[in-house]
Design an enzyme around this catalytic site. Sequence first.
Site, PDB file in Angstrom:
ATOM      1  N   GLY A  11       0.839  -1.197   0.000  1.00 23.79           N
ATOM      2  CA  GLY A  11       0.000   0.000   0.000  1.00 23.79           C
ATOM      3  C   GLY A  11       0.879   1.254   0.000  1.00 23.79           C
ATOM      4  O   GLY A  11       1.807   1.351   0.790  1.00 23.79           O
ATOM      5  N   ARG A  25      19.392  10.586  -3.694  1.00 26.53           N
ATOM      6  CA  ARG A  25      20.391  11.638  -3.438  1.00 26.53           C
ATOM      7  C   ARG A  25      21.537  11.097  -2.564  1.00 26.53           C
ATOM      8  O   ARG A  25      22.704  11.427  -2.791  1.00 26.53           O
ATOM      9  CB  ARG A  25      19.728  12.837  -2.764  1.00 26.53           C
ATOM     10  CG  ARG A  25      18.658  13.515  -3.644  1.00 26.53           C
ATOM     11  CD  ARG A  25      19.250  14.616  -4.475  1.00 26.53           C
ATOM     12  NE  ARG A  25      18.381  15.062  -5.551  1.00 26.53           N
ATOM     13  CZ  ARG A  25      17.537  16.105  -5.504  1.00 26.53           C
ATOM     14  NH1 ARG A  25      17.435  16.810  -4.401  1.00 26.53           N
ATOM     15  NH2 ARG A  25      16.832  16.434  -6.554  1.00 26.53           N
ATOM     16  N   SER A  73       2.683  -8.060  -5.393  1.00 19.96           N
ATOM     17  CA  SER A  73       2.989  -9.056  -6.430  1.00 19.96           C
ATOM     18  C   SER A  73       2.693 -10.485  -5.972  1.00 19.96           C
ATOM     19  O   SER A  73       3.239 -10.954  -4.972  1.00 19.96           O
ATOM     20  CB  SER A  73       4.466  -8.952  -6.816  1.00 19.96           C
ATOM     21  OG  SER A  73       4.813  -9.993  -7.683  1.00 19.96           O
ATOM     22  N   GLY A 102       5.839  -2.101   3.694  1.00 20.03           N
ATOM     23  CA  GLY A 102       5.411  -2.611   4.990  1.00 20.03           C
ATOM     24  C   GLY A 102       5.760  -4.084   5.151  1.00 20.03           C
ATOM     25  O   GLY A 102       6.712  -4.587   4.527  1.00 20.03           O
ATOM     26  N   ASP A 128      -0.236   2.533   8.303  1.00 23.04           N
ATOM     27  CA  ASP A 128      -0.761   1.795   9.463  1.00 23.04           C
ATOM     28  C   ASP A 128       0.088   1.936  10.740  1.00 23.04           C
ATOM     29  O   ASP A 128      -0.394   1.656  11.831  1.00 23.04           O
ATOM     30  CB  ASP A 128      -0.886   0.303   9.136  1.00 23.04           C
ATOM     31  CG  ASP A 128      -2.030   0.019   8.185  1.00 23.04           C
ATOM     32  OD1 ASP A 128      -2.768   0.961   7.839  1.00 23.04           O
ATOM     33  OD2 ASP A 128      -2.179  -1.151   7.774  1.00 23.04           O
ATOM     34  N   ARG A 172      -5.275  -2.261   8.968  1.00 28.47           N
ATOM     35  CA  ARG A 172      -5.723  -3.623   8.677  1.00 28.47           C
ATOM     36  C   ARG A 172      -5.753  -4.499   9.938  1.00 28.47           C
ATOM     37  O   ARG A 172      -6.731  -5.159  10.221  1.00 28.47           O
ATOM     38  CB  ARG A 172      -4.802  -4.245   7.639  1.00 28.47           C
ATOM     39  CG  ARG A 172      -5.412  -5.444   6.961  1.00 28.47           C
ATOM     40  CD  ARG A 172      -4.376  -6.190   6.225  1.00 28.47           C
ATOM     41  NE  ARG A 172      -3.597  -5.310   5.384  1.00 28.47           N
ATOM     42  CZ  ARG A 172      -3.684  -5.259   4.065  1.00 28.47           C
ATOM     43  NH1 ARG A 172      -4.493  -6.038   3.447  1.00 28.47           N
ATOM     44  NH2 ARG A 172      -2.915  -4.446   3.378  1.00 28.47           N
ATOM     45  N   SER A 216     -23.693  15.528  20.773  1.00 29.89           N
ATOM     46  CA  SER A 216     -23.259  14.656  19.671  1.00 29.89           C
ATOM     47  C   SER A 216     -22.108  13.777  20.151  1.00 29.89           C
ATOM     48  O   SER A 216     -21.450  14.098  21.147  1.00 29.89           O
ATOM     49  CB  SER A 216     -22.802  15.512  18.491  1.00 29.89           C
ATOM     50  OG  SER A 216     -21.717  16.311  18.894  1.00 29.89           O
TER      51      SER A 216
HETATM   52  O1  F6P Z   1      -1.681  -1.324   4.702  1.00 26.92           O
HETATM   53  C1  F6P Z   1      -2.151  -0.085   4.325  1.00 26.92           C
HETATM   54  C2  F6P Z   1      -3.641  -0.129   4.052  1.00 26.92           C
HETATM   55  O2  F6P Z   1      -4.060   1.159   3.646  1.00 26.92           O
HETATM   56  C3  F6P Z   1      -4.502  -0.627   5.221  1.00 26.92           C
HETATM   57  O3  F6P Z   1      -4.750   0.356   6.179  1.00 26.92           O
HETATM   58  C4  F6P Z   1      -5.745  -1.076   4.510  1.00 26.92           C
HETATM   59  O4  F6P Z   1      -6.423  -2.051   5.274  1.00 26.92           O
HETATM   60  C5  F6P Z   1      -5.203  -1.642   3.225  1.00 26.92           C
HETATM   61  O5  F6P Z   1      -3.939  -1.036   3.009  1.00 26.92           O
HETATM   62  C6  F6P Z   1      -6.072  -1.401   2.020  1.00 26.92           C
HETATM   63  O6  F6P Z   1      -5.486  -2.028   0.936  1.00 26.92           O
HETATM   64  P1  F6P Z   1      -5.960  -1.804  -0.567  1.00 26.92           P
HETATM   65  O7  F6P Z   1      -5.441  -0.468  -1.020  1.00 26.92           O
HETATM   66  O8  F6P Z   1      -5.323  -2.916  -1.318  1.00 26.92           O
HETATM   67  O9  F6P Z   1      -7.449  -1.822  -0.579  1.00 26.92           O
END
Ligand code: F6P
Length: 328
Positions: A11, A25, A73, A102, A128, A172, A216
């Site tokens: 991601g 650089r 991948s 990550g 994350d 996630r 609220s």
């Molecule tokens: O790992 C980063 C992240 O943005 C998570 O927070 C999220 O659950 C996931 O990737 C979403 O993945 P995708 O972009 O493949 O839907």
Amino acid sequence: MKKIAVYTSGGDAPGMNACIRAAVRAGHYNDLEVYGIVRGYDGMINGNFIELDNRAVSNIIQKGGTILKSARSEEFRTPEGRRKAFEQIQKFGIEGLVAIGGNGTFTGAELFYNEYQIPCVGAPGTIDNDLFGSDFTIGYDTAVNTCLAAIDKIRDTADAHERVFFIEVMGRDTGYIAVRSAISGGAEMAIIPEFPYDKNVVINRLKHGTSDAKASHIIIVAEGHQEGRASMIARDIKEALPQLDCRVTTLGHVQRGGGPSAADRVLASRLGLAAVEGLLEGRANVMAGIIDHQVVYTPFIDTITKRKPINQDLLTLAEKLNGRKYKE
Ligand code: F6P
């Protein structure tokens, strides 16, 4: 070492470009030739390498996304895919890798190093913030600020209509974004994957809140493995407290975009440099991170298998700042 390559994978996260820039650089500062691999491990397999000079990374420190593109991948998960990638690495004469990503990225890098011994140093790039070996990951601060801007706006309309809002944020397996957004956004509570969700706790708090004439409520929900978790929780609450006017907002991929914050640019710059310096010092199979303001290198195996625990004081802070002790 004369030739290195940098890639982004998994991601994307705001600040990845700043990290690419820093690695390129830093490479040239140390008289290295630097390549970029386009589309992460897929690009490595397909020989999608481009030479990056200093000018190729001008004007990107402020940009979200990644100029090198990113991918998750499937082929690299197979020994055959990794063999093809190694052939391309050899063809281009690459002697060291900088991987920005990550957990999945470093799992791939760890396997690849064990099979082909091409040194790789990682930089943690994920919104994350769930990587063991760095206090913060590149993109996390920006993502939290994006959430915060949305929460502040939602609060206006929540207040006007005296509604309960469940705001779903990313993460996630982890509630880092949720907890920090909840504290900085003045939310009543954060519901995160690290602790079991108990609908009676939420119901009880909302009951107390409404009896205090609170107009609220904002509750932040980390998506966890279940996108749409906030809607599920809102349904539970509506069933138990039908008098409440509940709404759900899912922030989604807006959290992944936008220009990086100053904190993310500085972090990305430090870690891009640290990754290249790590390679030149002979390090391999490690992630560069920052702990207590210092650069540290943590073996990939630890970043992959160990969990960075959420500070529970932060979670209870949001709840205590409601100013009322709940009897649960
Ligand atoms: O790992 C980063 C992240 O943005 C998570 O927070 C999220 O659950 C996931 O990737 C979403 O993945 P995708 O972009 O493949 O839907």
